[in-house]
Scaffold this motif. Sequence first.
Motif, PDB file in Angstrom:
ATOM      1  N   ASP A 112       0.886  -1.000  -0.084  1.00  0.00           N
ATOM      2  CA  ASP A 112      -0.039   0.189  -0.280  1.00  0.00           C
ATOM      3  C   ASP A 112       0.464   1.284  -0.032  1.00  0.00           C
ATOM      4  O   ASP A 112       1.929   1.802   0.977  1.00  0.00           O
ATOM      5  N   HIS A 147       2.422  13.044   0.926  1.00  0.00           N
ATOM      6  CA  HIS A 147       0.734  13.295   0.408  1.00  0.00           C
ATOM      7  C   HIS A 147       0.966  14.109  -1.131  1.00  0.00           C
ATOM      8  O   HIS A 147      -0.042  14.393  -1.478  1.00  0.00           O
ATOM      9  N   GLU A 148       1.604  14.811  -1.401  1.00  0.00           N
ATOM     10  CA  GLU A 148       1.971  15.668  -2.082  1.00  0.00           C
ATOM     11  C   GLU A 148       2.502  14.794  -3.579  1.00  0.00           C
ATOM     12  O   GLU A 148       2.532  15.174  -4.997  1.00  0.00           O
ATOM     13  N   PHE A 149       2.108  13.600  -3.594  1.00  0.00           N
ATOM     14  CA  PHE A 149       1.938  12.142  -4.925  1.00  0.00           C
ATOM     15  C   PHE A 149       1.205  11.492  -4.811  1.00  0.00           C
ATOM     16  O   PHE A 149       0.509  11.322  -3.809  1.00  0.00           O
ATOM     17  N   SER A 150       0.883  10.884  -6.467  1.00  0.00           N
ATOM     18  CA  SER A 150       0.184  10.450  -6.690  1.00  0.00           C
ATOM     19  C   SER A 150       0.687   8.512  -6.021  1.00  0.00           C
ATOM     20  O   SER A 150       2.022   8.337  -5.127  1.00  0.00           O
ATOM     21  N   VAL A 163      -0.553   2.860 -14.062  1.00  0.00           N
ATOM     22  CA  VAL A 163       0.534   2.787 -13.456  1.00  0.00           C
ATOM     23  C   VAL A 163       1.478   1.561 -13.291  1.00  0.00           C
ATOM     24  O   VAL A 163       2.710   1.252 -12.412  1.00  0.00           O
ATOM     25  N   ASP A 211      -3.302   1.407 -10.534  1.00  0.00           N
ATOM     26  CA  ASP A 211      -4.299   0.945 -11.743  1.00  0.00           C
ATOM     27  C   ASP A 211      -2.979   0.972 -12.973  1.00  0.00           C
ATOM     28  O   ASP A 211      -2.047   0.774 -12.980  1.00  0.00           O
ATOM     29  N   GLU A 247       2.287   0.333   7.377  1.00  0.00           N
ATOM     30  CA  GLU A 247       3.557  -0.582   6.214  1.00  0.00           C
ATOM     31  C   GLU A 247       4.556   0.163   6.997  1.00  0.00           C
ATOM     32  O   GLU A 247       5.869  -0.051   6.505  1.00  0.00           O
ATOM     33  N   TYR A 261       6.605  16.257   0.374  1.00  0.00           N
ATOM     34  CA  TYR A 261       5.550  14.760   1.237  1.00  0.00           C
ATOM     35  C   TYR A 261       5.478  13.984   1.186  1.00  0.00           C
ATOM     36  O   TYR A 261       4.762  14.796  -0.471  1.00  0.00           O
ATOM     37  N   ARG A 289       6.961   4.354  -6.181  1.00  0.00           N
ATOM     38  CA  ARG A 289       8.643   4.690  -7.010  1.00  0.00           C
ATOM     39  C   ARG A 289       9.547   5.368  -5.720  1.00  0.00           C
ATOM     40  O   ARG A 289      10.426   4.662  -5.611  1.00  0.00           O
ATOM     41  N   GLU A 320      -9.720   4.004 -14.269  1.00  0.00           N
ATOM     42  CA  GLU A 320      -8.948   4.099 -13.534  1.00  0.00           C
ATOM     43  C   GLU A 320      -9.041   4.335 -12.303  1.00  0.00           C
ATOM     44  O   GLU A 320     -10.561   5.341 -11.815  1.00  0.00           O
TER      45      GLU A 320
END
Lengths: 354, 332, 316
Positions: free
Chosen positions: A117, A171-174, A207, A204, C207, A169, A180, B48
Amino acid sequence: MSEAARAVPAAANGPLLAVRDLARYFDVSRPLLNRLIEGDRRQILKAVDGVSFAIARGQTLSLVGESGCGKSTVARLIVGLYTPTRGTIDFEGVDLAGLSRTALAPIRRRFQMIFQDPYASLNPRWRVADIIAEPIRAHGLIAGADAVRLRVDELLRHVGLAPNDGDKYPHEFSGGQRQRISIARALSSNPDFLVCDEPTSALDVSVQAQILNLMKALQREFGLTYLFISHNLAVVYYVSDRVGVMYLGRLVELAEAKTLFARPQHPYTRMLLDAIPDLEMSGRARIPVAGEVPNPLAPPTGCAFHPRCPWANERCRSERPELKATPTGAAACHAVEERRLPDARVVAPPALPS
Amino acid sequence: MTSPRANRPLLEVDGLRVEFPTRRGTLVAVDGVSFHIDPGEVLGVVGESGAGKSLTGAAIIGLIEPPGRIAGGRVTLDGRRIDDLPYEEMRRIRGRQIGAVFQDPLTSLNPLYTIGRQLVETICTHLDVTPQQARARAITLLQEVGITAAERRIDHYPHQFSGGMRQRVVIALALCANPRLIIADEPTTALDVSIQAQIIALLKKLCREHGAAVMLVTHDMGVIAETADRVAVMYAGRIAEIGPVRDVIKRPKHPYTIGLMGSIPTIGRNVERLTQIDGAMPRLDAIPPGCAFNPRCPKAFDRCRGERPEAMAIEHGQVACWLYANGRMGER
Amino acid sequence: MATTSRDLARPPTRNALRRALDSDIFYSFRRSPVVVAAAIVTLICFIGAVCAPWLAPHNPFDLKTLNLIDAFTPPAWMDEGTRKFLLGTDDQGRDVLSTIMYGARISLAVGFFSVLFAMTLGVSLGLISGYVGGALDAFIMRVADVQLSFPAILIALLIDGLARTTLPRDVHDRVIVYVLILAIGITGWVQYARTVRGSTLVEKNKEYVQAARVIGRHPVAIMARHVLPNVMGPVLVIATINLAIAILTEATLSFLGVGVPPTQPSLGTLIRVGNDFLFSGEWWITIFPGAALVVMVLAVNLLGDWLRDALNPKLR
């Protein structure tokens, strides 16, 4: 320094990781008082019960199976999140299970884990650069803040992110970008071996393709060895050299990936393959297999798969099959051993007795 | 098209728009979505996460959580407009004419009541039957969805069923009043592969037998390929492409669909590298002007960046892409 | 402002400030006039108390400036009042406004440090209890259960009484403030421990904590650097609300006469002392400290309530 550590002469040609008779039981009994009052018995969940396999250097072994089959527990046992109830985990010939936390430290650096996750595997209060640098700092691999930062920037580029992403931080990323970051953290201690627990199942498909491509590219570039855990057989087909199929805590079949998918032996493997929706739209008639995974607290006698198996006989109901070599690999099935099974994916199984 | 549209379609969605007002401006989660479903047809809606596919389903059954709201367009069921109905009337349509199956069977069942009680209540609400008749019908339904010993199991509570069995109960619940349309939102996502196959087969069989149309919302192309007659591919709240499932899967037209199909690993197809679509779907507060896909599109040109493409008719379906404007077939 | 290339690589602090001003929490703060008012009142109380030696019109404990002739002067707006003593004076001619400011200083100090003490103790025990688990967890939680079965004020009285009987009188008067902090702090730790333990049980299975374990971090490092920052949200809410409760507990103890002595009065002491004159007409001696206490506690409570709602995504 890391070069010296890598040049361990022992077992240079052997497998990087070998697991023998690995088992982990969980005590899921109710509290003692309840047991005494209500007369309940102790309940032991055999999450993993005697699993053996080996992974050669630079290869990918995948473990597949449905939820509750114990594949994630195997991953957690190998990286040390659980201690095994029984069995050995040999990493380059050294048994990890017997080592203390401090003795384990230098070996720890060499194997890392990627989690499922991407929203839970990064500490939300840490900057990305600190997250990636954590293994470096924990093992004291690089001295000096600037040198660490240079290394982090390099890792960020390796996984397709920009160096200034390190100041943001999580939360700024998908989701894909977070995965990654997770990979960059895993790579930061120059590991040889990565345990990947469903690394793309929360992503998805488009991705997922990015991440799978990245993982394959990194494997080539750094000569990494992967243990890949997944329930998605198509993903497993794409990434694996060898595949192990698990059912209720045991390995039921182990073979080269291409062979396993072309000529599955164990009835459970056949069933899994048959259950995959057919994207090619060939019009192949599928036979949905009846039944569900039984309660792991009270597994069936003999072969755990026998209640769902169309080829089960008296022996299957009473005697537990061991993993034995087959022409294609290894399978734990009396019917395979006795050659009672038709060739895979050609003949429909007989109707289940009701 | 294989099945000629006999009369009018069962469900028509025209220019549907769903908005979420936030303090940083209004987010448009579903933007000008139009499609129809014929009686007895299975329409797959694929996309998606964040593509707006589930919200489209929720909008049709009138279950958009506030502060979200339907801000435009119309939804017509069997010739009757339903998107502007008051809550009470919509509630009666739900269940009676539209059944729903959600991803997590646990949230669809009340843990405090036996499944029998929930089935009987639903049947009695929507059909004019005595409780005895309702119970008999409930047992028949449970048998139909493949629950053995239904006479006994009907008095069990939801937690006494496994995940797959619970999803079967939810399907029985959706079928209670013989609805003409079932909206299934990721009905197999929470289930294991082997159970997934069972549920898909069951859903197909029952809808054929009951003559119900299905709107199947999922992210899994495989499930769509197995089940749907037509498929709508959604991206960033809009429909990118819609058409017969075989056409869309075998010969995708929209660059997004082409990328999507290429990025799915397939057993037996040996590729060193999967096709990948770089980047990620834009957040709702940062949807680019023009075609929402243009920053990730390998074939984007000036028009894509400035002007939003409307659905353009192609052989069997529609595609919202400038490459197909004025009868061009994917050439610039 | 000189900007080096290094500064360009790191986000300047202005960004952090802008992010804070743009955050949902600040937004919900701005949206509620009650909360803004509560914050302003709290701020005024806080500044007035902390800066009492510089802001107060008189030093009520400087015996040289006290004059018994000034005793029982009513507030300024009454007939016999004088602008020299805005809220009147008490039986010894001390300025009521000044005694309130000095008293609030002690009340706030006791409240603040007892909350800090309770928080440190509770958070540490909760973290260990949740992360280590097993017998240690069971032991800590049973102790908490036992303590919860006594009223907080009883425990505070017990500790206070213990100190009173064991320490000589002069030593006791000197250390009474610390004893109070200890007594009130001890009564409050359970709430923190339980909350933190609960959040820790959730966080430790996430995690990112497992990732840190795989990396090989020491358990103490994992607790301090990973788990702790992620369980502090609810702790801050409890701390704010408990600050109000601690101030009240201190006032109660002082009112009962087991708190700080009248030579260094807190708000509670002032109310107790003034209480004697309530029915002889000199109501201001007790009413104003009482009102100050109510306003202060109310404002802090409102802030705590708002913080709880703002940090709880379910209520938004």
